[in-house]
Design a protein around this motif. Structure first.
Motif, PDB file in Angstrom:
ATOM      1  N   ALA A   7       0.720  -1.263  -0.062  1.00  0.00           N
ATOM      2  CA  ALA A   7      -0.118  -0.060   0.053  1.00  0.00           C
ATOM      3  C   ALA A   7       0.860   1.214   0.026  1.00  0.00           C
ATOM      4  O   ALA A   7       0.549   2.325  -0.846  1.00  0.00           O
ATOM      5  N   LYS A   8       2.068   1.311   0.791  1.00  0.00           N
ATOM      6  CA  LYS A   8       2.962   2.334   0.831  1.00  0.00           C
ATOM      7  C   LYS A   8       3.432   2.589  -0.435  1.00  0.00           C
ATOM      8  O   LYS A   8       3.780   3.768  -0.824  1.00  0.00           O
ATOM      9  N   ALA A   9       3.922   1.358  -1.047  1.00  0.00           N
ATOM     10  CA  ALA A   9       4.615   1.497  -2.376  1.00  0.00           C
ATOM     11  C   ALA A   9       3.811   2.339  -3.602  1.00  0.00           C
ATOM     12  O   ALA A   9       4.235   2.879  -4.604  1.00  0.00           O
ATOM     13  N   ALA A  10       2.431   1.867  -3.349  1.00  0.00           N
ATOM     14  CA  ALA A  10       1.443   2.290  -4.632  1.00  0.00           C
ATOM     15  C   ALA A  10       0.935   3.875  -3.959  1.00  0.00           C
ATOM     16  O   ALA A  10       0.021   4.307  -4.719  1.00  0.00           O
ATOM     17  N   GLY A  11       1.247   4.331  -3.081  1.00  0.00           N
ATOM     18  CA  GLY A  11       0.965   5.643  -2.576  1.00  0.00           C
ATOM     19  C   GLY A  11      -0.459   5.493  -1.982  1.00  0.00           C
ATOM     20  O   GLY A  11      -1.144   6.475  -1.862  1.00  0.00           O
ATOM     21  N   GLU A  12      -0.788   4.385  -1.606  1.00  0.00           N
ATOM     22  CA  GLU A  12      -2.279   4.419  -0.999  1.00  0.00           C
ATOM     23  C   GLU A  12      -2.353   4.146   0.675  1.00  0.00           C
ATOM     24  O   GLU A  12      -1.256   4.130   1.327  1.00  0.00           O
ATOM     25  N   THR A  13      -3.230   4.491   1.292  1.00  0.00           N
ATOM     26  CA  THR A  13      -3.307   4.520   2.661  1.00  0.00           C
ATOM     27  C   THR A  13      -3.146   3.102   3.058  1.00  0.00           C
ATOM     28  O   THR A  13      -3.973   2.096   2.548  1.00  0.00           O
ATOM     29  N   PRO A  14      -2.358   2.837   3.938  1.00  0.00           N
ATOM     30  CA  PRO A  14      -2.370   1.485   4.554  1.00  0.00           C
ATOM     31  C   PRO A  14      -3.450   0.835   5.111  1.00  0.00           C
ATOM     32  O   PRO A  14      -4.186   1.782   5.419  1.00  0.00           O
ATOM     33  N   PRO A  15      -3.546  -0.460   5.145  1.00  0.00           N
ATOM     34  CA  PRO A  15      -5.122  -0.850   5.537  1.00  0.00           C
ATOM     35  C   PRO A  15      -5.124  -0.922   7.069  1.00  0.00           C
ATOM     36  O   PRO A  15      -3.865  -0.707   7.874  1.00  0.00           O
ATOM     37  N   VAL A  16      -6.307  -0.880   7.485  1.00  0.00           N
ATOM     38  CA  VAL A  16      -6.599  -0.933   9.148  1.00  0.00           C
ATOM     39  C   VAL A  16      -7.031  -2.244   9.454  1.00  0.00           C
ATOM     40  O   VAL A  16      -7.708  -2.787   8.785  1.00  0.00           O
TER      41      VAL A  16
END
Length: 740
Positions: free
Chosen positions: A426-435
């Motif tokens: 998620a971080k590599a894709a620039g997305e918010t990390p999952p909860v």
């Protein structure tokens, strides 16, 4: 009428038996050759799978050891350099703080660096002085870091005898400390420390002392300088290891305590590898612990009783007394074993063919020995039946399902590795990390309410943490459920969050495969979403709520006889993730996480109780087969005028009765299993239909006094001799075809 002569001669029959023996010799040689080739191919492919997996694990272990060793040697160099600067007096006390901060800022391997002086080691006016600099990572931007300064002496007296991180290196010399949770830095620390003695303190004359503090003996050494390895870098390295979906790595110290393990509690609670050996009651694991503590290098297979077997590759880290290991699970190495299983089926067929041909060669048929012919038939029939049973055994011994595409989570280490990968992606894709929301389940009952329906009752619970799950809905969804009943059963507040439990009754529709009935295995799963299922919320197994996590111990099910599921044998339960995608946003606007999203399943794997089906279903076909053979034995030519012969109409009537019985039984079977396709057990009916037809035809030809050699030889003996071998051969071939 006189005696009827049969058109066979001894010479003709002898010629045919000789031809049969020669053909058996040729086919036997081919079968033995096929057996050897298939066996060698099976062993080679199996060993190749193991070698490929273990060689990859060894290479990854060596790569990781070299990288960790390089970083640890670099850290040791930094600390040794600081100690030399302090010993030589090149660094003044006024410049010490700037030097510590600069070294930490320039070296990314370090998470913190500091010095700790012995009492009055810094100066005569200051009893304790222990500045430490820590790297702080911005959680919103991991690439952005800041440096903060802390004073250990403001929190506690680090010179107390029980403070190992200070006293041991001060008294024993440079060393790596056992991992511990730092009170000031509030993080897990693996520390390398070196004692130092500043020259001005070592040479200070005692007679110049003017105050009571200066009259005290100057400490020698003055203190220690230390640095801590960045565990985030070690975790990143571990996540980069190519060990499949479930493999993981760990590091132990010189005393066997975990320096790193995906299950953080092992490190925080200072557990050792020997502790795990005792908990798991695995002698091989104890041997592994001894080998790693002795600084050895190698590979060992660990059979953890009912747990998954694994290969563990271990290698010492040269710069320290630590040891590095990676774990590779056997069930993943042999996850896709279709090729191996097919080779075993071929091997069974070749062995059966070899034994049948061998029986013909060892007990060659002779025209003058009818008992010898029947002995040969019995021997061949036993071999064929053994072949069928062998393939049944192979099928029942399978440990994986055909649809084995999920990511199994049998222990916390596998879970932590998977969650770390999801966060990293998620971080590599620039997305918010999952909860992540910890979720558990406990089933009290399970039953098949239809061919594709299961009904279950039990409890589901979730843990919500303050500051982590703020703003999230409380609840879950069962996407496959039909009119589920979900009632909140309990709610408990705990320090930092809340626990909510629900009582659930639900009927779930799932596709089940019955093609191998009665040797079918079922994977009944409970598929769960979070209530905010389009948000970036991942349900995670609440492993902390289960005493034992081994799948074969059935975690999550009512224990013992309280869990009733007649006709089935429970094999294992486990959690798994499946990466599902959807071609709709379900009407939600904005960003949704619906592509390759990990969704949580709780699986109950079971196999059908073969004995129950054998008695209730297959026994009927066996009885009909025996009765049909009895009818076959009555079919013979009438040789004397007053001899009692068989009745062709009686054979036809009996054949019709058997057919009627089988048809009714098959209809009853189909009504209980309303599913498409042909069931394995139905092939037994089809074979019997053909055998009934052949027996009826034999009866009609004998009644018409056919002159065919197969019928005239010793008064219809050949059809009697061929009955069981033909019946069992067809059933063997059908069994091989279905389970191939």
């Amino acid at each position: 009428m006189g005696e009827e002569k049969t058109p066979q001669t001894l010479a003709k029959s002898t010629h045919k038996t000789q031809w049969l023996v020669r053909a058996a010799a040729v086919l036997g040689a081919v079968s033995v050759l096929g057996t050897l080739i298939t066996a060698v191919s099976y062993i080679s492919e199996r060993n190749r799978k193991i070698e490929t997996a273990t060689e990859g694990a060894i290479a990854e272990t060596h790569r990781a050891v070299e990288e960790v060793n390089s970083e640890l040697e670099n850290l040791e160099g930094v600390v040794d350099g600081l100690a030399e600067d302090l010993n030589s007096g090149e660094v003044s006390k006024e410049d010490l703080d700037d030097l510590l901060e600069t070294r930490l800022r320039n070296d990314q391997n370090l998470s913190s660096v500091g010095v700790a002086y012995a009492p009055y080691g810094y100066n005569a006016e200051t009893r304790l002085y222990a500045p430490v600099y820590k790297r702080i990572v911005n959680p919103e931007n991991p690439d952005e870091t800041t440096i903060e300064r802390f004073n250990v002496e403001d929190t506690y007296d680090y010179t107390e005898p029980d403070i190992e991180w200070f006293n041991q290196p001060l008294n024993e010399g440079a060393q790596w400390s056992e991992p511990y949770l730092g009170r000031v830095l509030n993080q897990l620390l693996a520390e390398y420390s070196v004692p130092f003695t500043t020259p001005e303190e070592a040479e200070a004359p005692e007679e110049e002392a003017e105050t009571p503090e200066e009259e005290a003996e100057t400490p020698d050494p003055n203190g220690i300088v230390y640095a801590n390895y960045d565990f985030d870098r070690l975790a990143t390295l571990m996540e980069s290891l190519d060990l499949g979906k479930t493999g993981y790595g760990f590091v132990i110290s010189k005393t066997g305590k975990f320096v790193y393990h995906p299950v953080e509690t092992f490190v925080k609670e200072r557990q050792s590898i020997s502790d795990l050996a005792e908990q798991w009651k695995a002698p091989e694991f104890k041997e592994l612990a001894e080998a790693m503590l002795a600084g050895e290098q190698g590979i060992m297979q660990i059979n953890r009783g009912s747990r998954s077997s694994a290969w563990i590759v271990y290698e010492p880290i040269p710069s320290t007394d630590w040891s590095f290991a990676v774990v590779l699970f056997e069930d993943e190495v042999f996850q896709n074993t279709t090729g191996l299983e097919r080779k075993l089926v071929w091997l069974t067929l070749f062995v059966v063919a070899s034994l049948v041909c061998g029986a013909v060669l060892v007990v060659p048929p002779r025209d003058d020995r009818i008992d010898r012919l029947w002995g040969l038939v019995i021997l061949i029939s036993v071999v064929l039946a053994g072949g069928i049973g062998g393939i049944w055994g192979l099928e029942m011994s399978k440990t994986s399902l055909e649809d084995d595409t999920g990511i199994k989570l049998a222990n916390p280490a596998r879970l932590q590795k998977f969650l770390a990968e999801q966060t990293q992606q998620a971080k590599a894709a620039g997305e918010t990390p999952p909860v992540f929301v910890p979720t558990g389940i406990f089933l009290q009952s399970l039953e098949f309410s239809g061919a594709n329906d299961i009904f279950f009752t039990g409890y589901v619970w979730q843990r919500y943490l303050d500051g982590v799950h703020d703003g999230l809905s409380r609840g879950f969804v069962l996407p496959e459920a039909i009119s589920p009943s979900i009632t909140e059963s309990y709610r408990q507040e705990f320090d930092g969050g809340e626990l909510i439990g629900w009582y659930v009754e639900a009927k779930l529709r799932q596709p089940f495969d019955y093609s191998k009935y009665p040797f079918d295995r079922k994977d009944a799963w409970i598929w769960m979403w979070h209530e905010d299922f389009t948000s970036n919320v991942v349900l995670t197994p609440d492993f902390a709520s289960y005493d034992i996590l081994s799948p074969s111990t059935l975690p999550g099910l009512e224990e013992g006889e309280n869990f009733v599921l007649p006709g089935w044998v429970l094999e294992k339960t486990f959690f798994q993730y499946k990466l599902n995608s959807y071609n709709t946003k379900f009407g939600f606007q904005g960003e949704t996480q619906l592509k390759n999203f990990p969704e949580l399943y709780f699986d109950v794997v079971m196999r059908r109780d073969f004995l129950t089906v054998f008695i209730s279903k297959m026994m009927r076909t066996i009885v009909v087969s025996v009765l049909l053979f009895g009818v076959q034995t009555t079919i013979r030519f009438k040789l004397e005028e007053d001899e009692l012969g068989f009745s062709a109409s009686g054979v036809i009537s009996a054949s019709g009765a058997f057919t009627f019985i089988l048809i009714l039984d098959q209809i009853n079977l189909r009504s209980s299993l309303p599913t498409g396709g042909i069931l394995y057990i139905e092939y037994f009916y089809f074979v019997l239909y053909v055998m009934i037809l052949l027996v009826a035809i034999d009866g009609l030809l004998v009644a018409k006094r056919s002159n065919a050699f197969l019928l005239r030889y010793r008064n219809n003996l050949i059809p009697k001799l061929l009955y069981w071998p033909v019946l069992l051969t067809w059933q063997l071939l059908v069994t091989a075809m279905v389970f191939y």
